[in-house]
Design a protein around this motif. Structure first.
Motif, mmCIF file in Angstrom:
data_model
loop_
_atom_site.group_PDB
_atom_site.id
_atom_site.type_symbol
_atom_site.label_atom_id
_atom_site.label_comp_id
_atom_site.label_asym_id
_atom_site.label_seq_id
_atom_site.Cartn_x
_atom_site.Cartn_y
_atom_site.Cartn_z
ATOM 1 N N HIS A 193 38.351 13.202 62.038
ATOM 2 C CA HIS A 193 38.235 13.305 63.501
ATOM 3 C C HIS A 193 37.304 12.243 64.103
ATOM 4 O O HIS A 193 37.054 12.277 65.310
ATOM 5 C CB HIS A 193 37.766 14.701 63.932
ATOM 6 C CG HIS A 193 38.562 15.815 63.336
ATOM 7 N ND1 HIS A 193 39.899 15.982 63.610
ATOM 8 C CD2 HIS A 193 38.232 16.803 62.484
ATOM 9 C CE1 HIS A 193 40.346 17.048 62.955
ATOM 10 N NE2 HIS A 193 39.362 17.548 62.263
ATOM 11 N N ASN A 362 39.338 7.588 70.114
ATOM 12 C CA ASN A 362 39.507 8.994 70.454
ATOM 13 C C ASN A 362 39.325 9.198 71.953
ATOM 14 O O ASN A 362 38.452 8.595 72.575
ATOM 15 C CB ASN A 362 38.486 9.860 69.704
ATOM 16 C CG ASN A 362 38.836 9.994 68.237
ATOM 17 O OD1 ASN A 362 39.932 9.631 67.817
ATOM 18 N ND2 ASN A 362 37.911 10.522 67.449
ATOM 19 N N LYS A 366 46.208 9.492 72.776
ATOM 20 C CA LYS A 366 47.216 9.449 71.711
ATOM 21 C C LYS A 366 47.795 10.840 71.438
ATOM 22 O O LYS A 366 49.016 11.035 71.433
ATOM 23 C CB LYS A 366 46.604 8.872 70.428
ATOM 24 C CG LYS A 366 45.999 7.491 70.589
ATOM 25 C CD LYS A 366 45.513 6.911 69.295
ATOM 26 C CE LYS A 366 44.434 7.754 68.630
ATOM 27 N NZ LYS A 366 43.209 7.849 69.427
ATOM 28 N N THR A 367 46.906 11.812 71.208
ATOM 29 C CA THR A 367 47.356 13.177 70.946
ATOM 30 C C THR A 367 48.038 13.768 72.182
ATOM 31 O O THR A 367 49.026 14.510 72.070
ATOM 32 C CB THR A 367 46.171 14.055 70.518
ATOM 33 O OG1 THR A 367 45.688 13.595 69.254
ATOM 34 C CG2 THR A 367 46.575 15.518 70.384
ATOM 35 N N THR A 368 47.526 13.446 73.355
ATOM 36 C CA THR A 368 48.133 13.933 74.599
ATOM 37 C C THR A 368 49.592 13.502 74.697
ATOM 38 O O THR A 368 50.482 14.316 74.989
ATOM 39 C CB THR A 368 47.343 13.412 75.815
ATOM 40 O OG1 THR A 368 46.036 13.979 75.805
ATOM 41 C CG2 THR A 368 48.033 13.785 77.108
ATOM 42 N N ALA A 370 51.533 12.538 72.235
ATOM 43 C CA ALA A 370 52.288 13.178 71.154
ATOM 44 C C ALA A 370 52.717 14.592 71.560
ATOM 45 O O ALA A 370 53.853 15.010 71.327
ATOM 46 C CB ALA A 370 51.450 13.213 69.880
ATOM 47 N N ARG A 371 51.806 15.320 72.183
ATOM 48 C CA ARG A 371 52.125 16.687 72.621
ATOM 49 C C ARG A 371 53.154 16.691 73.751
ATOM 50 O O ARG A 371 53.999 17.594 73.820
ATOM 51 C CB ARG A 371 50.852 17.406 73.061
ATOM 52 C CG ARG A 371 49.889 17.721 71.918
ATOM 53 C CD ARG A 371 48.651 18.442 72.418
ATOM 54 N NE ARG A 371 49.009 19.710 73.057
ATOM 55 C CZ ARG A 371 48.150 20.448 73.764
ATOM 56 N NH1 ARG A 371 46.908 20.028 73.943
ATOM 57 N NH2 ARG A 371 48.545 21.585 74.302
ATOM 58 N N ALA A 395 50.828 18.771 64.128
ATOM 59 C CA ALA A 395 49.701 18.641 65.054
ATOM 60 C C ALA A 395 48.417 18.332 64.292
ATOM 61 O O ALA A 395 48.274 18.655 63.115
ATOM 62 C CB ALA A 395 49.525 19.927 65.860
ATOM 63 N N GLN A 396 47.484 17.703 64.981
ATOM 64 C CA GLN A 396 46.195 17.367 64.369
ATOM 65 C C GLN A 396 45.484 18.617 63.868
ATOM 66 O O GLN A 396 44.805 18.589 62.839
ATOM 67 C CB GLN A 396 45.331 16.625 65.384
ATOM 68 C CG GLN A 396 44.061 16.050 64.798
ATOM 69 C CD GLN A 396 43.299 15.231 65.823
ATOM 70 O OE1 GLN A 396 42.097 15.417 65.999
ATOM 71 N NE2 GLN A 396 43.980 14.320 66.504
ATOM 72 N N ASP A 469 50.472 13.747 63.943
ATOM 73 C CA ASP A 469 49.146 13.448 64.481
ATOM 74 C C ASP A 469 48.100 13.640 63.390
ATOM 75 O O ASP A 469 47.808 14.761 62.981
ATOM 76 C CB ASP A 469 48.865 14.365 65.679
ATOM 77 C CG ASP A 469 47.628 13.937 66.459
ATOM 78 O OD1 ASP A 469 46.970 12.966 66.058
ATOM 79 O OD2 ASP A 469 47.337 14.582 67.485
ATOM 80 N N GLU A 470 47.562 12.542 62.892
ATOM 81 C CA GLU A 470 46.561 12.545 61.809
ATOM 82 C C GLU A 470 47.021 13.406 60.636
ATOM 83 O O GLU A 470 46.325 14.345 60.212
ATOM 84 C CB GLU A 470 45.205 13.047 62.335
ATOM 85 C CG GLU A 470 44.614 12.192 63.439
ATOM 86 C CD GLU A 470 44.094 10.848 62.965
ATOM 87 O OE1 GLU A 470 44.225 10.549 61.768
ATOM 88 O OE2 GLU A 470 43.590 10.098 63.805
ATOM 89 N N VAL A 497 50.193 9.108 64.602
ATOM 90 C CA VAL A 497 48.854 8.835 65.121
ATOM 91 C C VAL A 497 47.908 8.789 63.930
ATOM 92 O O VAL A 497 47.823 9.753 63.166
ATOM 93 C CB VAL A 497 48.395 9.940 66.097
ATOM 94 C CG1 VAL A 497 46.987 9.638 66.615
ATOM 95 C CG2 VAL A 497 49.376 10.085 67.252
#
Length: 640
Positions: A193, A362, A366-368, A370-371, A395-396, A469-470, A497
């Protein structure tokens, strides 16, 4: 410092390791490695005295202070970032309470000539001196320096910890450990993270840490930068060499090869000796010689070849149906969280069979995104999925959504459909869950095992697009490589990601960099992206400050000079931080001597002059560090 002798631990009826012995010495920087479930986290818990071993001993030198960064963290609600981080200084905060109480009493009382009033003055002087010795006048500045190094902005210091994700709360816990005056740091996956800037800062900080380190990590680059010794847990024993990870792996292969050759020679000798024994036994005149040869075999130390774990996941992501040429199309897409704008005016066209990497610091979205792609988040603007698109999403925080009270098998059966329920055990076996493993409860699985279970669940759904994601968090080195190869072979569309350069190399054919609410496309894989940006290290991508595109030679020259100034400032700040850490260690050692041997210490010639000089030097360094940091912030902001 710490002596481990014949340690044995069993978990769930299965022995993790038996009769292992080693010693942790000052200056040791140990990378603790092994496959998921080998017992790495368990060993850290033993060293932190959180749990007890089944047998064996762990002997600590008197007064040894250990700090343990766990994967699971509980925070007290209602604290700001600073308030939570200041908990690293419990003794200083207790003294501050005493000083506040005494000062309040002195302000309220007027009986200046009484013994009790004079005693208050004496107490105030003694406690103030102790406060100064323990670093009470500079711990707040040091706290801010460490928090900034781990990626927090000054504007976030007074935000509630509840407003941050689990990854950011992990950074707060890491900051607390780094600020405590520990002799040994036990770090379980500290880079999970963290973005690249923070990883680089942590590497630099740990390189100057004067104590001992024991680190569980699956980040090869990080281990190579920080460690000077590797301990591998494999087949219930340990392999211990004074080499960082990559050098250790080369050495282990060389040693195995030498062992194999020596064992072949020994086996040949044993076979020849046994043939002679059989031949001589039949003859009375040779009986004595036969007995001599038998004794020779009995005395022979049989060469053993170190066991090598070849067991790996068997991963394959089959494509369900062929989708249309356009997988997804985004136009003028925007996303905000309250007043915080994350994505603004994003246009993106994803075509069938693209292999895409999302990179960036961070919090850049990126995660936003992806979601949003998996329809898990509201947004503004246009977003359309193509024909026959079936998305599999990792998901991460995927592993956090698993029910700990269910078994591995039940978790899979609940996710299966009628058509593939009969294949559940085969899928579990491919992900290294076999025999009694499938009856384990999810709550007893290691982080890597939960990750594998979450990946296995994905195969129960029809997919032609993977959004990951990760996905490598908590996976061991071999599992990461197997997953990478499976994704390389995947014939569908991939969006991943990741901050892991090794994982991304050769995996993608397009890179999108997230920065300042926008995304920018780079064609080619991650190496092509690095060349385009004229940097040779993926970490430098997220560390550098990209200037705006310029149209003239003069502007390009100015940009080059600005980048040089930024680089120079960063180098200057890094050197200052190392000087500050070293000087703080010197002052801390002197303070300890004062507490333990006050009379002898102050009797040294010119002691107080030298002591005060070091403190003044520290204050000056802190001032210079703050000035240089502000310069860097201004330069970086101007560059954006």
């Amino acid at each position: 410092m710490i002596n481990i002798h014949k340690l044995s631990v069993s978990f769930g009826g299965e022995e993790l390791f038996g009769d292992i012995s080693f010693r942790i010495n000052p200056g040791d920087r140990i990378g603790l490695i092994g496959k998921n479930g080998a017992g790495k986290t368990t060993l850290l818990k033993l060293l932190s005295r959180s749990i007890q071993a089944d047998s064996g001993t762990i002997a600590f030198e008197k007064g040894i202070r250990t700090g343990f960064l766990k994967q699971d963290i509980d925070f007290e609600k209602g604290c700001t970032v600073l308030e939570e981080t200041y908990k690293a200084f419990k003794e200083l905060q207790h003294i501050e309470g005493q000083l506040e109480s005494i000062n309040k009493a002195l302000a309220e009382r007027t009986d200046y000539d009484t013994d009790s009033y004079r005693q208050l003055m004496v107490d105030l002087n003694e406690i103030t001196h102790q406060y100064e010795i323990l670093g009470g006048y500079h711990y707040q500045g040091e706290t801010e320096r460490v928090l900034q190094g781990l990626g927090f902005k000054r504007s976030e210091f007074n935000n509630s910890t509840e407003t941050f994700s689990g990854g950011w709360r992990m950074r707060i816990e890491l900051a607390k450990l780094l600020l405590q005056n520990n002799d040994v740091l036990l770090l379980d996956e500290p880079t999970n993270h963290l973005d690249i800037d923070s990883i680089i800062w942590l590497e630099s900080h740990l390189q100057s840490f004067p104590g001992a380190l024991v680190i569980v990590s699956h980040d090869r680059m990080f281990l190579d930068q920080v460690s000077n010794r590797t301990i591998e847990i494999s087949f219930r024993r340990i392999y211990d060499y004074k080499k960082p990870y990559t050098q250790y792996m080369v050495l282990r292969d060389e040693i195995r090869e030498q062992q194999l050759n020596a064992k072949k020679n020994q086996d040949r000798e044993i076979q020849q000796t046994e043939r002679l024994i059989e031949r001589f036994r039949a003859k009375a005149s040779k009986a004595t010689m036969a007995q001599s040869l038998i004794k020779k075999l009995d005395r022979m130390d049989r060469i053993e070849v170190d066991a090598e774990d070849h067991q790996v996941m068997k991963v394959r992501f089959p494509v369900s149906v062929n989708p249309g040429k356009i997988v997804a199309e985004l136009k003028d897409l925007r996303k905000s969280y309250g007043d915080k704008n994350v994505l603004d005016g994003v246009d993106l066209l994803i075509e069938r069979n693209s292999k895409i990497a999302f990179v960036g610091q961070n919090g850049q979205g990126k995660t936003t995104l992806a979601r949003i792609l998996v329809d898990d988040l509201d947004h503004e603007g246009s977003f359309k999925l193509g024909h026959n698109v079936q998305i599999g999403y990792f998901a991460q925080d995927q592993v956090d959504h698993l029910d700990g009270d269910k078994t591995v098998l039940d978790t899979m059966i609940d996710a299966a459909r009628e058509s593939n329920r009969s294949k559940v055990r085969d899928v579990l076996g491919a992900f290294l869950f076999s025999g009694e493993d499938v009856d384990k409860y999810v709550k007893v699985l290691s982080g890597g095992e939960r990750n594998r279970l979450a990946l296995a669940r994905m195969l129960l759904e029809p997919i032609n697009v993977l959004v990951m994601d990760e996905p490598t968090n908590h996976l061991d080195m071999k599992s990461k490589q197997v997953l990478k190869q499976a994704l390389v072979r995947f014939e569908g569309t991939l969006i991943v990601v990741s901050h892991d350069r090794d994982f991304l190399q050769g995996l993608t054919n397009k890179v999108y960099e997230f920065k300042d609410h926008k995304i920018k496309e780079f064609l080619g894989d991650i190496d092509e992206y690095l060349k385009t940006r004229m940097v040779d290290d993926f970490r430098a991508i997220e560390k550098s400050q990209k200037a705006k595109a310029e149209s003239s030679n003069n502007e390009r020259k100015n940009n080059y000079q600005e980048q040089k100034r930024i680089k120079s400032l960063k180098n200057r700040i890094s050197k200052l931080e190392k000087q500050i850490s070293a000087l703080e260690k010197e002052i801390s050692d002197i303070d300890h001597e004062l507490l333990m041997n006050y009379d002898q210490t102050i009797a040294q010639p010119n002691f107080f002059d030298g002591y005060q000089q070091k403190k003044k030097e520290l204050e000056k360094l802190m001032e210079v560090w703050e000035e240089e940091t502000e310069k860097l912030e201004k330069l970086s902001n101007n560059g954006t």
